[in-house]
Every structure is written in C-alpha cells, then in structure tokens.
Write a protein that holds these residues in place. Structure first.
Motif, short mmCIF file in Angstrom:
data_model
loop_
_atom_site.label_atom_id
_atom_site.label_comp_id
_atom_site.label_asym_id
_atom_site.label_seq_id
_atom_site.Cartn_x
_atom_site.Cartn_y
_atom_site.Cartn_z
N ILE A 118 19.76 -19.34 -3.58
CA ILE A 118 18.32 -19.20 -3.99
C ILE A 118 18.19 -18.01 -5.00
O ILE A 118 17.59 -18.29 -6.17
CB ILE A 118 17.68 -19.28 -2.81
N ILE A 119 18.98 -16.89 -4.82
CA ILE A 119 18.99 -15.65 -5.57
C ILE A 119 19.62 -16.09 -6.96
O ILE A 119 19.20 -15.59 -8.10
CB ILE A 119 19.68 -14.68 -4.95
N SER A 120 20.66 -16.88 -6.86
CA SER A 120 21.38 -17.29 -8.17
C SER A 120 20.40 -18.13 -9.29
O SER A 120 20.33 -17.81 -10.42
CB SER A 120 22.43 -18.31 -7.84
N ASN A 121 19.40 -18.86 -8.45
CA ASN A 121 18.71 -19.92 -9.29
C ASN A 121 17.47 -20.12 -8.82
O ASN A 121 17.06 -21.16 -8.55
CB ASN A 121 19.26 -21.13 -9.75
N PRO A 122 16.40 -19.25 -8.63
CA PRO A 122 15.25 -19.07 -7.84
C PRO A 122 14.43 -19.93 -8.71
O PRO A 122 13.51 -20.82 -7.97
CB PRO A 122 14.69 -17.71 -8.05
N GLU A 123 14.48 -20.24 -10.10
CA GLU A 123 13.38 -21.31 -10.64
C GLU A 123 13.85 -22.61 -10.15
O GLU A 123 12.95 -23.41 -10.25
CB GLU A 123 13.73 -21.11 -12.26
N PHE A 124 15.14 -22.94 -9.78
CA PHE A 124 15.51 -24.34 -9.24
C PHE A 124 14.51 -24.67 -7.88
O PHE A 124 14.19 -25.73 -7.71
CB PHE A 124 17.00 -24.33 -8.96
#
Length: 502
Positions: A249-255
């Motif tokens: 989630i931190i890697s790609n919060p926009e997803f």
C-alpha cells in the motif's frame, strides 16, 4: 466508513499498460462487516501487486523532499506472495480511515526510524513494522503487557536495557525503544539469515522459530517462512503478510485510492538535555505545547515530574526547541513541584496525606493508588514539595530504586465518643493502636481529651464470616464388590447402569 470505489480510469490505464485484463474492483466497508475486495483477476497475489507498484521518482528534488519515497528506495526484504498477503491487503485497503490515522501518527517518528535503519544498513520497510505492532502509538499496551511503539514485553525490554521503574518506562520512549527494536531485529537476522524468519521470531520468539526449523529439517522440508508458517500460531502466520500488505500500500497508495499524508524528509523532532527535575506541565508550557502534544514525543515518563540527570532527554518538535530554550531562560517559577517520600509502614493514603499536608485525592491520583488499597512499607510516593524542599531534586538513587507496592486495605473506621474516664492512652490500648495514630487521624495537638469529644479510629476489619452454603449431593455409581475366596482378591466393578463420561 462510507463505501468507495477504486478509480476505474486509473486501473484501466494501468491494466492496458501491463497487458492485463481489468475487472472493476469495488471496496465496501462498514463498522461491522467488511466485504472482500474484488481485485483485478490477472493480479492473483500481493507480489504481483508490488511488481506493478509506484516507481519512485528519480528526480533529486522528489527524493530529497519525500520520506515515503526514501522508504520505498530502501526496500530490501524479499516479497511474500500467498493468499494471506492478499487477505491482509484486502483488510487494510478497505480501511482507509485507519491507514490515514496511522500514517499521520507515524509522521512524527518515521524520519528518526529511517535514519537509524540506514545507519545500520537494514531494510527500510522495517520502519513500517510499528504499523503492525502498535499503529504507531507509543503508549499502546497489549493484554500480554507488551508496551510502546515496538511492543516490548517487560522481560525482553530488560534484555535490551530498557529501564522500567516508577518514574519512566523506556519501552515507550521513542529513542530508546527504536534503538532496542533495531538491535533485536538485527540479532534475529544474524541468527536466522532471513528477514522473514527474523520477523516471525520477533513476534513468536526466537526459540519457537528455532524449534520449527529443526522440525522442518528433520522432515527434509524447506525452512523458509512460507514453507514453515503452518507450524506457527495464527498471529505469526499473519504477521509477515501484514507487513507485506502495508508495504504494498505504501508502495503504490494511488492504486488503492489512498492519499498518504505528506511526510517531509527532515527531522520532526530534536532532543534537549535536561539535568534538573521538571514537571511535564511546565516543560510543555515552556515549549508552547499542550500536555498531550508533549506526551506524544515523551510517553516514557510515568509521573507528572521528569527527573533530571546527565542522561535525561526530552523530545520537542524541531520548530519548538528554540522557543523552549528562550522561555526557560526567562522562567522565574519553580521547575518542579514534586518530591519523593518513602513510606515507613503499611499505611492508608489518607494518613500519609494528613502527615505531609496534601490532599488524599491528589496523592491517589498522581501515584495511581486505588481507594481500597494501602501503600506497603518501603514504597516511594510522589508528594507536593514543601518550602524546605523547593530547591531539591529527587536523587538518582531514589529514582533507580523507587517502587510502589500495595496491599488490600483491611482496616475500617469507627466513630468513638470520649467519656469522662477516657484518655488517649486508654483508647489506644482498647483499640490496639498507638496514641500517635489517634492524634494523627484526628489532627489532635494536645494529649488531653474532652468529655463528649468525637474521634475516628481505624481498626482491623473483622474477618468475613462465610455463609453456610448448601452443597448439592453428588450421586455416585453403585459398586459391586466381589471377593475371590481362593486369592482373597477384592474386585470393585462399576454398576453397568451408570454411564461414565467419554
């Protein structure tokens, strides 16, 4: 929490760029039931989600300004890919309010944790571990008495030199607990040579992981976390998947349609040396913070006074350090209003309060003594300073050895009216107390009593009489007794009509 949808346009673009099909996901959450997320069918597990994750911006300006990007750049633990990761990812991503509250709280501490990890060459996703342990709440306490942001139980805290006494609990201290946690994690990694097993040991215990490894080796089976997790309790089985889910989630919060709070890539707080005792209230006032704000950075202090010595530090927001120093230079009042008092015998707080000239309710509150308890001899209490002790700090010897133990109050108060023949000595003998106690309980200055004078005397409570309880008769099976006439052997057989529990 209201239902929401992930952005179809964003996902359609992402899928088309990746050559994958798109199944529109809908995330539904409520206070009581959370429905499973429908994630894109072509992305079966968390590792694949991670492979599609946001790639950090290589521009120096972004890297320098964004602490989240700095954390992503330092990932070093192999990704875990199983159904538990997907399950945990569903759970966390369905709770955006929880994630935002936790990351907002984390923003005070993350820079320091990342700095310490990089100094030691450790993977930076370990900075997200308090997300799993305590939701970045340094005052968190578990049912197993684990405390602080990194959730040390008392014994492990002592193993890593975290002091726990009446005045402070370093398991909650931001600096001390982070240092201890990273030392422990590095020790576990050196022991197992695998970060996932090190994390499992942090949760389950190193001995438990070692026994699981031996069991796997004896069976000729692999000893990685995924292969061994079936031997672990449910909490540990989910522990590493939880960290992987948060990492994704931190890697790609926009997803996941999450906007992380901005965290500047610079220190949030700075430390200030404190060599004199100071009240928490006064320290917060000098720093122009509320007490609650002050405690967010200094949760290790158990009492309203911070005892001072060469090792004592307080943390303040970086912008408030100079404010604190300036206000301190102008301060003319007392820094501390508390001193230590050693209890000489088992005694009620009310008696101690009368002796030291304080309110019993104040002493109970500041020392956390319940109303039905007595303080045992040898205990240390905080009491308000007198004019004679105004300039004296609590000695380091007292701080290091201070303890507070209590016992149930087995006394009761009785009202006595003095007769013509009564004297203090006669009453003390009659009720098996001392004359000094009677004078203290009643604030008497003289040894002389007046006829009709009302007194209160504390006496030992009579032992409670147990009520006669009626015990229901328990039926026992009839037994058949047979005697072998030749061997004289006695055989006792249960009656066949009585069925024994299986």
């Amino acid at each position: 929490m209201p239902p929401f949808r992930l952005k179809p346009l964003f996902l359609t673009t992402l899928m088309s760029l990746s050559g994958l099909s798109y199944a529109e996901p809908v995330l539904v959450a409520s206070n009581t039931v959370t429905k499973e997320i429908s994630i894109p069918e072509a992305i079966p597990a968390a590792t694949n989600l991670h492979s599609l994750a946001f790639k950090p911006d290589d521009s120096p300006e972004i890297q320098e300004a964004d602490l989240w990007n700095r954390i992503r750049q330092g990932y070093g633990i192999p990704n875990l890919d199983n159904s538990l990761v997907t399950s945990q990812l569903n759970w966390y991503s369905a709770r955006t309010d929880y994630i935002l509250r936790t990351t907002e709280r984390a923003s005070r501490y993350l820079y320091h944790v990342v700095e310490e990890l990089e100094k030691r060459g450790m993977p930076t996703e370990l900075a997200l571990l308090p997300f799993i342990e305590s939701a970045f709440n340094p005052q968190a306490m578990s049912t197993a008495k684990a405390s602080g942001m990194w959730q040390f139980i008392p014994s492990t805290g002592r193993d890593f030199n975290l002091k726990q006494n009446m005045f402070k609990d370093e398991r909650r201290g931001v600096l001390d607990s982070t240092d201890a946690a990273l030392n422990y994690l590095q020790k576990l990694y050196d022991m197992f040579g695998d970060w996932q097993l090190a994390l499992a040991a942090y949760n389950w215990g190193e001995g438990s992981v070692q026994r699981a490894i031996k069991k796997q080796q004896a069976a000729g089976l692999p000893i990685d976390f995924d292969s061994m997790s079936y031997l672990m309790p449910k909490e540990t089985q989910n522990y590493v998947p939880k960290l992987q889910a948060v990492k994704n989630i931190i890697s790609n919060p926009e997803f996941f349609n999450i906007a992380l709070p901005k965290v500047d890539n610079q220190p949030y707080f700075a430390s200030v040396d404190k060599t004199r005792d100071i009240d928490v209230r006064v320290a917060a006032q000098l720093a122009e913070l509320t007490v609650a704000e002050f405690k967010q950075l200094n949760p290790q202090f158990n009492r309203p006074v911070i005892t001072g010595n060469a090792d004592t530090k307080i943390l303040l927001p970086a912008d408030n350090v100079e404010i604190y120093k300036y206000n301190l230079s102008k301060w003319e009042g007392p820094l501390s209003s508390w001193t230590a008092y050693t209890v000489g015998k088992n005694e009620r707080i009310e008696s101690i309060a009368r002796r030291v000239g304080a309110q019993a309710s104040v002493l109970k509150d500041v020392n956390q003594v319940p109303s039905n308890m007595m303080v045992k001899a040898g205990s240390t209490l905080l009491i308000p300073k007198s004019s004679q002790s105004a300039d004296n700090d609590i000695s380091q010897r007292v701080v290091d050895n201070a303890s507070l133990t209590m016992t149930h109050d087995n006394t009761r108060k009785i009202n006595v009216t003095a007769s013509k023949k009564d004297s203090l000595t006669a009453l003390a003998k009659r009720y098996k107390v001392s004359t000094a106690q009677i004078k203290e309980w009643n604030n008497l200055k003289s040894d002389t009593l007046k006829t009709g004078q009302k007194l209160q005397i504390e006496v030992a409570a009579a032992p409670s009489r147990r009520k006669n309880t009626r015990v229901a008769a328990i039926s026992t099976p009839k037994k058949a007794i047979a005697v072998n006439k030749q061997t004289k052997k006695i055989t006792v057989a249960q009656n066949k009509t009585h069925k024994q529990p299986g």
